[in-house]
Design a protein around this motif. Structure first.
Motif, short mmCIF file in Angstrom:
data_model
loop_
_atom_site.label_atom_id
_atom_site.label_comp_id
_atom_site.label_asym_id
_atom_site.label_seq_id
_atom_site.Cartn_x
_atom_site.Cartn_y
_atom_site.Cartn_z
N PHE A 114 2.21 9.53 0.09
CA PHE A 114 2.14 11.00 0.74
C PHE A 114 3.33 11.89 0.35
CE2 PHE A 114 3.82 7.12 3.08
CZ PHE A 114 5.36 7.26 3.13
N GLN A 115 3.28 13.14 0.81
CA GLN A 115 4.32 13.86 0.69
C GLN A 115 5.13 14.15 1.81
OE1 GLN A 115 1.24 15.09 -0.51
NE2 GLN A 115 1.70 14.09 -2.53
N ASP A 166 -0.91 12.94 5.91
CA ASP A 166 -1.76 11.93 6.02
C ASP A 166 -2.26 11.19 4.80
OD1 ASP A 166 -1.69 11.94 8.90
OD2 ASP A 166 -3.84 12.75 8.93
N GLY A 167 -2.24 11.66 3.65
CA GLY A 167 -2.91 11.35 2.39
C GLY A 167 -2.02 11.50 1.33
N PRO A 168 -2.30 10.92 0.29
CA PRO A 168 -3.25 10.43 -0.21
C PRO A 168 -3.65 8.85 0.10
CG PRO A 168 -2.19 10.39 -2.18
CD PRO A 168 -1.34 11.09 -1.23
N GLY A 169 -2.60 8.16 0.79
CA GLY A 169 -2.76 6.86 1.25
C GLY A 169 -2.58 5.63 0.45
N PHE A 170 -2.55 4.41 1.11
CA PHE A 170 -2.04 3.26 0.16
C PHE A 170 -2.95 2.73 -0.83
CE2 PHE A 170 0.77 3.31 4.03
CZ PHE A 170 2.08 3.59 3.40
N ALA A 171 -4.25 3.15 -0.58
CA ALA A 171 -5.18 2.41 -1.61
C ALA A 171 -5.43 3.33 -2.83
CB ALA A 171 -6.48 2.62 -0.76
N THR A 172 -4.41 4.33 -2.95
CA THR A 172 -4.51 5.31 -4.16
C THR A 172 -4.24 4.44 -5.44
OG1 THR A 172 -3.72 7.16 -2.81
CG2 THR A 172 -3.34 6.95 -5.29
#
Length: 324
Positions: A264-265, A282-288
């Motif tokens: 995330f930023q 909110d993103g890009p998230g932990f599954a990146t």
């Protein structure tokens, strides 16, 4: 531009292994990322959350091995609430905490909800809160491999309580800068202290709430293991965050500018009572960078640290987080 709710809370632990055991085996959260503090790569940064690490479900810890005792006080993030689905789930947790010999304060009513305050093994101040009557930001999905039944599991972060010497200074920032609205108060348990002010933002509810407690009888907190470092609030995306950077700079708060955390930023700033607040996308998230089925099992490093992996891992105490 609107803040959407609580994004995550980051705290301090002295022992990553004991922390991992407590939050995954006792509380049943999922470790969704085993990484390092990007500002000091000698320490672990562990992220616990729901099934896939949805924004608003994430409780994180920096491992500071020599962290001393926390001397609780003012200018602090003094309680982190964890949401459960309903009152029945809260009763389950009361029994579970007792079976695990974890001290708690019993179930009580606060601001129209049932709560169950307790502490972890390092004194972290936690409160389970029932969403029986809650309306507002949706919770997450508890981890299906958790030792806790999925219908009783923790669904995310609830309110965050701030304890400060002058409430109006913090309330002004929450309302006039960040768009929170005051929705009520509840009595302090400390004789002679004013009522605790409850503020919500966005869709409202437990997942979008900050409580401000004014204490005129306390010295500033001396943080250590079991203390909270900062609270992060949700923003939609990077474009919106860039606008928040402008707004925070206009208010002349000490701030970080935009920081890329890869998952995330972020933007960090301190409000007048010294509370460190982060705004995070909110993103890009932990599954990146990991298969969703195997989140948190290996040390994950953002691309800008990957070239130093060998050196970074050499300074970390091995931590087996493989899900059996």
């Amino acid at each position: 531009m609107q803040i959407k709710g609580i994004h995550h809370v980051s705290a301090i632990t002295a022992k990553a292994k004991e922390n991992y055991d407590f939050y995954t085996k006792d509380l049943g959260l999922r470790l969704v990322k085993k990484s390092v503090n990007q500002d000091d790569t000698s320490m672990y940064h562990l992220f616990y959350a729901d099934e896939i690490g949805n924004p608003g479900t994430d409780l994180t810890f920096f491992e500071i091995k020599r962290a001393g005792h926390t001397y609780e006080g003012n200018n602090s993030i003094s309680a982190t609430y964890l949401r459960v689905a309903n009152d029945e789930a809260l009763k389950y947790w009361k029994n579970r905490l007792e079976e695990l010999h974890i001290n708690h304060a019993g179930i009580s009513e606060q601001f129209g909800r049932n709560i169950l305050p307790f502490r972890d093994h390092e004194g972290q101040r936690l409160v389970l809160v029932s969403d029986e009557t809650n309306q507002g930001v949706a919770g997450g999905i508890p981890w299906k491999k958790s030792p806790v039944p999925q219908d009783k599991g923790i669904t995310g972060l609830g309110p965050v309580k701030l304890t400060v010497p002058v409430a109006e200074k913090t309330i002004d920032v929450l309302k006039d800068l960040l768009g929170f609205e005051e929705v009520g108060t509840y009595p302090s348990t400390i004789h002679g202290q004013r009522d605790i002010v409850v503020l919500q933002v966005g869709e409202g509810g437990t997942g979008a709430e900050i409580q401000v407690e004014e204490r005129t009888d306390l010295p500033p907190e001396r943080p250590g293991r079991g203390s909270v470092h900062h609270v992060a609030l949700r923003v939609e995306d990077k474009a919106e965050l860039e606008e928040w950077v402008k707004k925070v700079k206009e208010r002349r708060f000490p701030n970080s500018g935009l920081v890329d955390r890869y998952y995330f930023q972020s933007l960090y700033f301190r409000e007048p009572n010294g509370i460190l607040i982060e705004l995070a996308t909110d993103g890009p998230g932990f599954a990146t960078d990991e298969d969703p089925e195997h989140l948190g099992e290996a040390v994950a490093l953002p691309p800008f640290l990957e070239g130093n992996r060998e050196e970074i891992e050499a300074h970390l105490t091995p931590l087996d987080t493989t899900v059996k």
